[in-house]
Write a protein that holds these residues in place. Sequence first.
Motif: not given
Length: 125
Positions: A31-35, A59-68, A70-81
């Motif tokens: 899944w990592t490459g597909l994400i 769960r798998m999507l969440s785990d892979r996003l966390t890894e990405l 941590t690796a500095g390839l993805v930024v997580r942004e929270v929209d407060a809603g």
Amino acid sequence: MAKDRGDHSEQACKQVDGEMTRFFELFGKRWTGLIVAVLTEQGAYFADLRRAIPGISERMLSDRLTELTTAGLVVREVDAGPPLRVAYRLTDAGKALEPALKELSRWAENHLPSGGEGCPEQFRG
């Protein structure tokens, strides 16, 4: 100045290098490459990523996003809603993978058997 890479014996030089090992420790996971491929088009909310990648669990999507992340390839942004939504986008390091991913896609198109009809040409990236 060249970086010393340690042991230069014949046996050590025939082993896979550390950079390739590090790459496949991350991208060798399902899944990592597909994400990353989905995120090369544009940033996406968690639910959009889940829909774009059939078969991946939350769960798998969440785990892979966390890894990405941590690796500095993805930024997580929270929209407060409301509602609270979490979006993901590639960092510059993540964006730098786009040419390699496009080349892998071309290689697969030319050298791997098709898995079915797929999307019409006008919808492919």
